[in-house]
Design a protein around this motif. Sequence first.
Motif, PDB file in Angstrom:
ATOM      1  N   MET A 103      24.173  50.582  43.213  1.00  0.00           N
ATOM      2  CA  MET A 103      24.199  50.656  41.758  1.00  0.00           C
ATOM      3  C   MET A 103      22.853  51.144  41.223  1.00  0.00           C
ATOM      4  SD  MET A 103      25.979  50.184  38.973  1.00  0.00           S
ATOM      5  CE  MET A 103      27.335  49.092  39.432  1.00  0.00           C
ATOM      6  N   ALA A 104      22.946  52.131  40.311  1.00  0.00           N
ATOM      7  CA  ALA A 104      21.747  52.624  39.621  1.00  0.00           C
ATOM      8  C   ALA A 104      21.893  52.313  38.141  1.00  0.00           C
ATOM      9  CB  ALA A 104      21.570  54.111  39.845  1.00  0.00           C
ATOM     10  N   ARG A 105      20.838  51.717  37.538  1.00  0.00           N
ATOM     11  CA  ARG A 105      20.817  51.427  36.109  1.00  0.00           C
ATOM     12  C   ARG A 105      19.610  52.132  35.510  1.00  0.00           C
ATOM     13  NH1 ARG A 105      22.341  46.895  38.890  1.00  0.00           N
ATOM     14  NH2 ARG A 105      24.314  45.896  38.221  1.00  0.00           N
ATOM     15  N   GLY A 106      19.882  53.015  34.543  1.00  0.00           N
ATOM     16  CA  GLY A 106      18.809  53.810  33.966  1.00  0.00           C
ATOM     17  C   GLY A 106      18.697  53.609  32.473  1.00  0.00           C
ATOM     18  N   ASN A 107      17.459  53.700  31.978  1.00  0.00           N
ATOM     19  CA  ASN A 107      17.199  53.582  30.548  1.00  0.00           C
ATOM     20  C   ASN A 107      16.160  54.625  30.139  1.00  0.00           C
ATOM     21  OD1 ASN A 107      18.585  50.958  29.495  1.00  0.00           O
ATOM     22  ND2 ASN A 107      17.662  50.377  31.457  1.00  0.00           N
ATOM     23  N   GLY A 108      16.403  55.226  28.977  1.00  0.00           N
ATOM     24  CA  GLY A 108      15.452  56.163  28.405  1.00  0.00           C
ATOM     25  C   GLY A 108      15.528  57.552  28.999  1.00  0.00           C
ATOM     26  N   HIS A 109      16.001  58.513  28.189  1.00  0.00           N
ATOM     27  CA  HIS A 109      16.087  59.923  28.596  1.00  0.00           C
ATOM     28  C   HIS A 109      16.784  60.082  29.958  1.00  0.00           C
ATOM     29  CE1 HIS A 109      12.585  59.729  25.814  1.00  0.00           C
ATOM     30  NE2 HIS A 109      13.163  60.841  25.323  1.00  0.00           N
ATOM     31  N   VAL A 110      17.947  59.481  30.060  1.00  0.00           N
ATOM     32  CA  VAL A 110      18.702  59.557  31.311  1.00  0.00           C
ATOM     33  C   VAL A 110      19.359  60.930  31.435  1.00  0.00           C
ATOM     34  CG1 VAL A 110      20.553  58.553  32.674  1.00  0.00           C
ATOM     35  CG2 VAL A 110      19.151  57.081  31.208  1.00  0.00           C
ATOM     36  N   ARG A 111      19.268  61.494  32.627  1.00  0.00           N
ATOM     37  CA  ARG A 111      19.913  62.786  32.919  1.00  0.00           C
ATOM     38  C   ARG A 111      20.551  62.693  34.299  1.00  0.00           C
ATOM     39  NH1 ARG A 111      19.492  68.527  31.968  1.00  0.00           N
ATOM     40  NH2 ARG A 111      19.751  69.713  33.904  1.00  0.00           N
ATOM     41  N   ILE A 112      21.844  63.022  34.358  1.00  0.00           N
ATOM     42  CA  ILE A 112      22.585  63.005  35.621  1.00  0.00           C
ATOM     43  C   ILE A 112      23.107  64.415  35.895  1.00  0.00           C
ATOM     44  CG2 ILE A 112      24.580  62.099  36.864  1.00  0.00           C
ATOM     45  CD1 ILE A 112      24.401  59.580  35.242  1.00  0.00           C
ATOM     46  N   ASN A 113      22.894  64.869  37.119  1.00  0.00           N
ATOM     47  CA  ASN A 113      23.477  66.132  37.580  1.00  0.00           C
ATOM     48  C   ASN A 113      24.382  65.808  38.757  1.00  0.00           C
ATOM     49  OD1 ASN A 113      24.072  68.614  38.801  1.00  0.00           O
ATOM     50  ND2 ASN A 113      22.112  69.497  38.190  1.00  0.00           N
ATOM     51  N   ARG A 114      25.679  65.978  38.544  1.00  0.00           N
ATOM     52  CA  ARG A 114      26.662  65.713  39.596  1.00  0.00           C
ATOM     53  C   ARG A 114      27.473  66.981  39.821  1.00  0.00           C
ATOM     54  NH1 ARG A 114      28.439  61.809  43.526  1.00  0.00           N
ATOM     55  NH2 ARG A 114      30.691  62.062  43.768  1.00  0.00           N
ATOM     56  N   GLU A 115      27.276  67.647  40.954  1.00  0.00           N
ATOM     57  CA  GLU A 115      27.993  68.874  41.306  1.00  0.00           C
ATOM     58  C   GLU A 115      27.844  69.934  40.229  1.00  0.00           C
ATOM     59  OE1 GLU A 115      31.988  67.629  42.032  1.00  0.00           O
ATOM     60  OE2 GLU A 115      31.559  67.016  44.093  1.00  0.00           O
ATOM     61  N   GLY A 116      26.700  69.986  39.570  1.00  0.00           N
ATOM     62  CA  GLY A 116      26.447  70.984  38.532  1.00  0.00           C
ATOM     63  C   GLY A 116      26.840  70.550  37.145  1.00  0.00           C
ATOM     64  N   ASN A 117      27.548  69.435  36.997  1.00  0.00           N
ATOM     65  CA  ASN A 117      27.866  68.881  35.682  1.00  0.00           C
ATOM     66  C   ASN A 117      26.692  68.033  35.200  1.00  0.00           C
ATOM     67  OD1 ASN A 117      30.592  69.924  35.609  1.00  0.00           O
ATOM     68  ND2 ASN A 117      31.143  68.324  37.076  1.00  0.00           N
ATOM     69  N   ILE A 118      26.291  68.229  33.951  1.00  0.00           N
ATOM     70  CA  ILE A 118      25.112  67.563  33.406  1.00  0.00           C
ATOM     71  C   ILE A 118      25.535  66.538  32.360  1.00  0.00           C
ATOM     72  CG2 ILE A 118      22.893  67.888  32.278  1.00  0.00           C
ATOM     73  CD1 ILE A 118      23.091  69.248  34.981  1.00  0.00           C
TER      74      ILE A 118
END
Length: 780
Positions: A103-118
């Motif tokens: 499990m990842a928990r993120g706070n503040g200016h979170v950005r996820i790149n999954r298979e090119g989807n942002i």
Amino acid sequence: MKPEPPFLHCRLTPVACVVASLLHGLAWGQELPDGDALKLKSSRQLEERIPGSVRKDLPTFLSGQRLSGRVDVETTIKGAAEVRRGDTVIRADQLQYTSPDDMARGNGHVRINREGNIYEGPAVELEVDAFKGFFTEPKFDLLKNGAQGDAERMDFLDDKHSVLHQARYSTCRRDGGPEWLPDWVLRATRIDIDNEEDVAVAEGATLSFMNVPILPIPAVSFPLSDKRKSGFLAPYFGIGNVNGVEYSQPYYLNLAPNRDATLTGTLLSNRGIDLGGEYRYLNPTYRGLLYGNYMPWDRLRDESRWGAGALHSQTLPSGLGLNLNVNRVSDDNYWKDFPRAQTALTARLLPSDANLTWNQGSFSAAARTLYWQTLQDVTAPITPPYNRTLQLTGRYAGSPGAGMDLSVDMDYTRFESNPTLTGQPNGQRTYTLAQLSRPWALPGAFVTPKVQVHAAHYLFDGTLSAGATSANPVVPTFSVDSGLIFERDTNYFGRDVRQTLEPRAFYVYTPFRSQNALPNYDTASFDFNFTTIYTENAYVGNDRIADNNLLTLGLSTRLVDAVTGAQLAQVGIAQRPRFSTQLVTLPGQAPIPPGWSDMLVGGTINWSPKWNAAAAVQFDARDGSSVRTTVGGTYNPGNYRVFNAAYRLQAGVSESLDVGWQWPLNDLWGDLGLDLGRGKGQGAGRWYSVGRLNYSLKGRELVDALAGFEYDAGCWIARLVLTRLQTSTSTANTSISMQMEFVGFTRLGPSPLKALRDNISRYQYLREQTHPPSRFSNYD
């Protein structure tokens, strides 16, 4: 002074920086891995979609300005925090990662790149490998169709399914300003995204254009790629001078990977309701298409109307094959009353053809039946062709040895039509053609003598004008084809080419055998061109074998690129001296006296990929006039820029000019920038003019016309097209259609794209995707 190595200031992606450093290693005197060679090998991690069997074994990389926690239990990262695994990258001001539950928990200016989807937002909680969790107030950018948007919340159900709540969805790009104001947007209380089926379903939605709501939609599904899916297709809306207002609504059924169907209901204000359907199937050994339309009652014609057809092609065991082509309509006026019907149903001669074939080595055979439906027009009647109620054919083609080629063709056909319309009796014909030739070919010359024997046997249902009920013509033919080929290397306009000079002589002798009294079941004159001038018979079909004593003389030259071998240009000239009168003719033709035939002069040029031209002239040297002239060319300097033009003359019959084009109007005022058709975002759009005009110079009138405009704003396209189709010497069908396409979502209005592609050579669809986007184009 030696410059610094490139990797010290690399601004590319990490992978690109590493590759750039390795490729520049030799320049800095550094040794590459394994000594002196860069050895590359494939990796499953570089596939567009990493397989699950590989993903579960991938390591997890954690990085940031400050890390704390317990090994293999939990890690807290602060400042430029990053969790990376395979094709998933999570970045935030602060991240907490727990290993036991991934499990990842993120706070503040979170950005996820999954298979090119942002995905971007203030906070996320996510199981990294399962990709299960939620995102608060996310903004998203989907790779497959370039869609963007935002929502109050996004729930990730797994790596293929997610749900957006209180969402906005559009393919208009963000311009970097503080507020996103897309030209078009779909607002919905809920959007379910299925990346497995590449489809999304919106509930409680409203489609807005230029901030104006235009279409409330309680529920709608739309594609996330070009993958097929069941559902409503774009409706058609048009206005015509005959049918009035026309509205069609198709529904697509994706029945199976190899089968689909389309059902269409159409309302024509002046005629009534028309119901149509199309069914397609594809299997390893057969494929086909079924289509049909039915109008219960046509108010203009005061009758019911229908059209139907079928195409089927199948490979059977033991060298057998089956082909079906069936077309039928309800009445003679169908072709001009329904110009948007299936192309096969808009002609005046509709074939219904069944053909069973067999091939085995040098032998082949076929059984066929062919019936014609002739749609008559009182202003321009046509003689119906003969039906072939039964046709049996056989062929042998091989070599008896000594370098000779032998072929024997046999044909039995039963011909039937209406004798009152054809003026000839029905009958049956048995036909045999035997050919024996001996080709000699050298590097710079060839000669091919050939002997043919044509034998036919006719049995007529009635009597001919002389009282005969049968006929047995036997016609021999002797021919010699010969030529020389000279070559030289030269240079034209700074380009190395190989030029040929190819003189050719073709002699044919066929003695006269009386055939003019025979019925004409399937024979017509060959078109006079550079191919047919070197053939033994002036007719196509088996009812006339022309008596010939003539010699064809020709000379051609070709320019071939010395490097690529592509033909750049060809010019030729040919003419026939006839030594005796041709007495065998078709009904209505006069005997052809001895002397020189018309001269053929023609050529093609393809010097540049941007343009090509072709011309052919049939010239009567006796009076210095042109019997037939065709001149045409295409200019295609780049994408979405093409201009076609053709001039055609047939002396005493027709003279016409045909032009077609697709061109950005922005070019006229100096805006030569990149076309938005390549996928740029919203902003100042580009106007395109499209059209094709056929103008009769002899009649001084416009015959057929298609003209319109396309406007490409990046995330939406508008089209307006006017079509005029000549249906007789005094009438024409005219219609106007408009289409609004929201790129990556749907099209509203009629689809003029098929008409544009059918009528404009090299027309390009402004959103034609040649290959799917790669996840590496959005690599972090």
